[in-house]
Structures are given as C-alpha cells and as structure tokens.
Write an enzyme that holds these catalytic residues in place. Structure first.
Site, short mmCIF file in Angstrom:
data_model
loop_
_atom_site.label_atom_id
_atom_site.label_comp_id
_atom_site.label_asym_id
_atom_site.label_seq_id
_atom_site.Cartn_x
_atom_site.Cartn_y
_atom_site.Cartn_z
N GLY A 12 0.82 -1.22 0.00
CA GLY A 12 0.00 0.00 0.00
C GLY A 12 0.85 1.26 0.00
O GLY A 12 0.47 2.29 0.56
N ALA A 13 1.99 1.21 -0.68
CA ALA A 13 2.94 2.32 -0.63
C ALA A 13 2.44 3.58 -1.32
O ALA A 13 2.95 4.67 -1.07
CB ALA A 13 4.27 1.90 -1.25
N SER A 14 1.42 3.44 -2.17
CA SER A 14 0.98 4.64 -2.90
C SER A 14 -0.06 5.45 -2.14
O SER A 14 -0.40 6.56 -2.54
CB SER A 14 0.45 4.25 -4.28
OG SER A 14 -0.74 3.48 -4.13
N THR A 17 -0.61 7.17 3.96
CA THR A 17 0.24 6.62 5.02
C THR A 17 1.42 5.86 4.42
O THR A 17 2.55 5.98 4.88
CB THR A 17 -0.58 5.68 5.93
OG1 THR A 17 -1.62 6.43 6.55
CG2 THR A 17 0.29 5.07 7.01
N GLY A 18 1.15 5.12 3.37
CA GLY A 18 2.20 4.33 2.72
C GLY A 18 3.33 5.21 2.21
O GLY A 18 4.52 4.88 2.33
N LYS A 44 1.44 4.58 -11.21
CA LYS A 44 0.96 5.73 -10.44
C LYS A 44 2.11 6.71 -10.23
O LYS A 44 3.21 6.29 -9.83
CB LYS A 44 0.44 5.29 -9.06
CG LYS A 44 -0.99 4.78 -9.06
CD LYS A 44 -1.49 4.65 -7.62
CE LYS A 44 -2.89 4.05 -7.54
NZ LYS A 44 -3.31 3.81 -6.14
N LYS A 127 -9.64 -4.46 11.28
CA LYS A 127 -8.22 -4.62 11.63
C LYS A 127 -8.03 -5.69 12.71
O LYS A 127 -7.08 -6.46 12.68
CB LYS A 127 -7.64 -3.28 12.10
CG LYS A 127 -7.57 -2.24 10.98
CD LYS A 127 -7.17 -0.87 11.48
CE LYS A 127 -7.32 0.20 10.42
NZ LYS A 127 -6.32 0.17 9.34
#
Lengths: 329, 329
Positions: A12-14, A17-18, A44, A127
């Site tokens: 989820g780096a994009s 938070t990522g 992206k 979560k």
C-alpha cells in the site's frame, strides 16, 4: 554496508500513510525498501516518485495464492502494511505467507486513531480480525496507531487562502470541539515507523505515535490567531453524530465492501470515537496496552502544529487525497 | 482492621473455579467476600459450605436491569466473575453496572487455557466480547487465565483405585500426548487470585497463572510410576480432533447457548488449542501480552503435580463436577 540494511516491504505504498512510510524509510538510509504493487498501480505517479528515491517495486497481486505471496516475500525482514479500508482482510493471506517466508516482523495496517474493538468503529474491527489471525499464527508483529492527521485537522479560512491544501472544509466541531485528542503530522508517521520496526521493545506490542494532544477548538483558535482571520465553526451535536453513525451502519451491513456505502460510516464512527467518546488520547492508549512513542523516543523531534499551520499559511503545505473529491473526515 | 478489608464480590461462586476463588479469599483473611447468587441457587450445598466460612450471599438475578445491578454492587471494590460457559454474555450488563457503581477492578470470567481469539475456541471468543465491552467502558480490569487443571489431567488406573476422584476416564492422548502445556491445581487458582486482584502491577493486564509446564504423556508416565500400575492410552490423531471440532461447530451454530450442543465443541476446541496448536504455554502467553504469575510471585508455593498424584493415590483427593455425569474433558 549495503548487506546489513533491513529489508522492508511496504504494502500500500501509494496511499497517504504508505508514502509517509516509504519516504521515512528511504530518507533514513538504513533500509532497503520494497513495495508490492498490483500491475494496475505500477504507473501511479506517487510510486514512480518513490522509485526515483530508491523504492524497489515488486509487482504482485495481493490476492495471489499463499505460496506465490510467500515466494515474493522471501528474504524480506519486515512487512509494513498500509492498505486501504476496503483491503484490510487481504492481509490475512499475506500474514500467513509472511509466516511461511520467515518474515521477522509483520506490521499490519493499523495507523488509525485509538479505539477499542467490538462495535464502535467498523474499520477498527476489520483490523482486529487481522490482528487475531496474526496472533494465531504466532507471527512477530507490531501494531502502530497514530494521532489524527494535522492535514485534516485545520479548518478552512473564509478568504480561501489555504484551500489549496484543504481536502475538506473541516469546519465541524463535535460537542463544542473540546474533546482532547492526539494529533500527528502525516509526514512524521514514516519517521516513527523507521524507529519502531527495528526496536526490540516494540515486538508484539502496540505503539501509539502522535505529536501532540490538543482539542479541535484549540486548533481552530490557533489558526485564527496565526492567520488573523475568523474561522467558521459548524457545531455538531452528539445526537447528530449518533444519527450519522446509525445511518452509516444501516447502509453498510453487507459485504463486499463498497466505499460509497462505508465512507459515511467510517467518518461518523471516527467522530463518535475521538469526538464523543474521547478515545484518542495517550491515557486510554496506555490502558489498552499501547506503548507511547513519546516515552520510547524522547529525542524524536516531531513537527509541531504551529509549524504545520505556518507552512499552510505560507503556501508551502501539501494537501492530501488530492486524487479524490469526496468528503473524507 | 475489618474496615480496611477489600470487598470482593464473586459471581458464580458455586462453580469449580468460583469455589476455589471463594476459598482462597476466605482463607486469606484479608477480604470481605460476597457472592451474587440467583434465588434458585441459594440453597446449593456448595454455597452453604462457603457461607459457613464467611461468604456473604446477596441474592441477585444476573439479568436484572443495570440500575438494580449497580445498586447491588455499591461499595464493592473488586468483582470476580467465574460464570459458566453459557453465561458469559451476562457479564456485559454486570460490567456496565460495575462501572456505574464505582467498582475499582473487574475480573471477568477468563480462567481458561491460553488461546488467541478469533475462531479457534468458541468459549474464548465469547469471553473476548466481554473483554472488549470492558475496554470500551474504560473499566479497570484484570484477565486471569490458568493452566489445565490437575483434576482433569490424570488418567484412570485400570484397578479403578482412583475412580473415586475421576470425572472422566481421561485416557486420551492427542498427537502422542507430547505437546507441552501448562497445568494448575484447581485449588491454587483462588490463591493466585488473592494476590493478583490487589496487585497494582496487574491492573488492565492479563495474567497467566499455572503451576507447571509438562505434557500429558509425562503425566501419564508419572501416574504409572507412582502407582506401579499400567495406564491405558487411547491415542487420538490430529485428524480425529479436527473432525470433532468440525462436528462440534456444525452442531452449535445457533444461539441461545445449549449445553448439550456446545459441550462437544468446547471439548474438541480445547484439544485443538492445547493439544494440536500448543497454545497453552507461558511463551505464547507472553507473546499475547500476559504477565506470568511465576514472575510476579516467585515466593508462591504451588501444589506440585507429584503432590496431587500422591493425594489421588492415597484416597484423599477431591473429584470435580461431581454433580454432573457427562463426559467433560
């Protein structure tokens, strides 16, 4: 010394938070930073920016079979997940694969405000399912929750001067805006992560990472004082929040997750938790078993709220969720 | 010094764990011990025995309205609950009432072996609902889990010599009986409780209280050695346990709780957790966040397994669940 760098893979780096996490790790210099990215996201601009800074992109479908995920995770020391609300349960297979691949620490996607599980916030409960799965796997983990972002905490000015960095009007004050809550600069989250994920004290623990504790009304007043402008306040009662919560829940009872149905619910349940219940404070985090990042890292110099507001007023702040238009908080 | 005694109210005092707790507190002398008892149970011989030792019985229906429960809890310092499997959720209202009444510490009904929540043991998951509710209330709590009781850990002797104290044949060994697990003498649970509930270190914590870590096969061998008799072993495979778990789950999907449907499930899921998964050990408890009673109370002298087996062989042990006839393990 390249061989001694900790290999961290971000899922989820994009996202907001990522990117904070990727930037924190890349700027630190002590990490080799990887990202699982689905083919559709590989181009992206946010990812290409990070790739320029050193992010190594591994194309991988999060819904791939466990064996494939495990193979793709081989050699990774730490997995940090910051997947979106709709993708929380995709972490179940990833955690199983991480266990099989010998990953040394798994940081599931927490990164929200402090709230107990069990029916207050749908997002928190999603979560919890992942946390329980990790615990059943006996996989070493760290859960990192954070303060409410500065970037969605400041109100609009009537002059429009700071609209360039505003995703939402953010003119609402719940219950007079007096409920204390912890806040963080989005950019500091990644900096906290670089410390937490290599700290043996945080193994199998929850950590609360925030910059300051204040109230929404105090933030509104600070923006007024520093800008010299009046800020409009839209007061929202407990009853209004509860009505939104009920409406949001009524519209989101079915899976699969549908963002259009769940956004209202997530927003309303946040207001319920930090605005009405007052959950998002260090004392409650401690009660729930969290370690306090301020106590772990007394030398950490967070960006102050005043510094952020100064940036905002001087035109150099960066807005968030710029690729979206819907009301977020 | 009567006025300085800690006032403890036990819910479920007539059960096996409840009696151990009541006896522990009454024998300690530092507590004023109360019990909520439903009118139908007030004449149980187990309760009358405890009343002779000083237990003060307050008749109270656990399903009474919150205000009534709160009134009945007024002045109580600590609530310790040891309700049966079918009554776990009755604790939700009691916890709410305890918060309203100003109870200083709430000890919900844990008192089972160590297991993560989220789908392994139905009984564990019922308890988790109560824990989450307590955490949402921000009520000071302590969760106390325990080793598997000696009293249901020793096997039958073919001579029948120890049948007087055997509730079940207990001749099964799961996966060769080699999985390490923690064990406790039922009578020591109450003694641990007397220490834990007045210990500030255990506030808002989980504590694992056990006497020793060994394996079922080692216990069988110890009984053989000490008795000079051969013990029969009925080996049970992982597949058999999993088939029982599946059958138990298939028969217990609906509420309200029906003991006849759930007993098989509870028994099978215990075997899954401590027999197959190996959950019930101090290292896993620590991973899950538990404090270890052995580290908290190094001077505590637990009854050893050898002492218990000696009692058993000499004819002075006490059986459990003597008012029931069904297979319990």
């Amino acid at each position: 010394m390249a061989t001694t760098k900790t290999k961290v893979l971000i899922i989820g780096a994009s996202g907001e938070t990522g990117r904070s996490i990727a930037n924190g790790l890349l700027e630190d210099g002590g990490f080799e930073v990887y990202s699982f990215t689905r083919p559709a996201s590989a181009q992206k601009p946010q990812l290409l920016d990070l790739a320029k800074k050193g992010l190594i992109i591994r194309q991988c479908d999060l819904s791939a079979p466990e064996e494939e995920l495990a193979e793709a995770l081989r050699g990774i020391d730490v997995v940090v997940s910051s997947v979106g609300p709709a993708d929380q349960l995709s972490q179940l297979n990833i955690a199983t694969a991480a266990k099989a691949a010998g990953v040394k620490r798994f940081v599931p996607c927490a990164f929200i405000t402090v709230c107990a599980p069990g029916g207050i916030m749908w997002l928190r409960d999603e979560k919890e399912k992942v946390y329980n799965h990790i615990k059943q796997l006996k996989l070493t983990y760290t859960i990192i929750d954070v303060g409410w972002w500065y970037q969605i905490a400041t109100p609009r000015l009537t002059s429009g001067k700071i609209d360039y960095a505003m995703t939402v009007a953010n003119d609402e004050l719940v219950e007079g805006g007096k409920t204390p809550s912890a806040f963080v600069d989005l950019r500091d989250i990644g900096k906290y992560v670089t410390r937490i994920i290599v700290d043996p004290r945080t193994e199998n623990k929850m950590v609360f990472s925030y910059n300051t504790v204040t109230s929404p009304e105090d933030i509104f007043a600070m923006v007024e004082k520093m800008s010299g402008e009046k800020v409009e306040r839209k007061h929202v009662s407990k009853e209004t929040v509860m009505a939104r919560v009920e409406e949001g829940r009524a519209h989101s009872e079915t899976y699969p997750f549908d963002a259009s149905k769940f956004t209202l619910r997530i927003a309303a349940e946040y207001q319920l938790s930090w605005g009405i219940r007052g959950d998002n404070v260090p004392s409650y985090a401690k009660y729930l078993g969290y370690l306090d990042a301020k106590e772990l890292y007394p030398d950490f110099k967070p960006i102050t709220l005043e510094e952020y507001i100064q940036e905002l007023l001087s035109g150099t702040a960066t807005g968030i969720y710029t690729d979206r238009i819907s009301r977020i908080y």
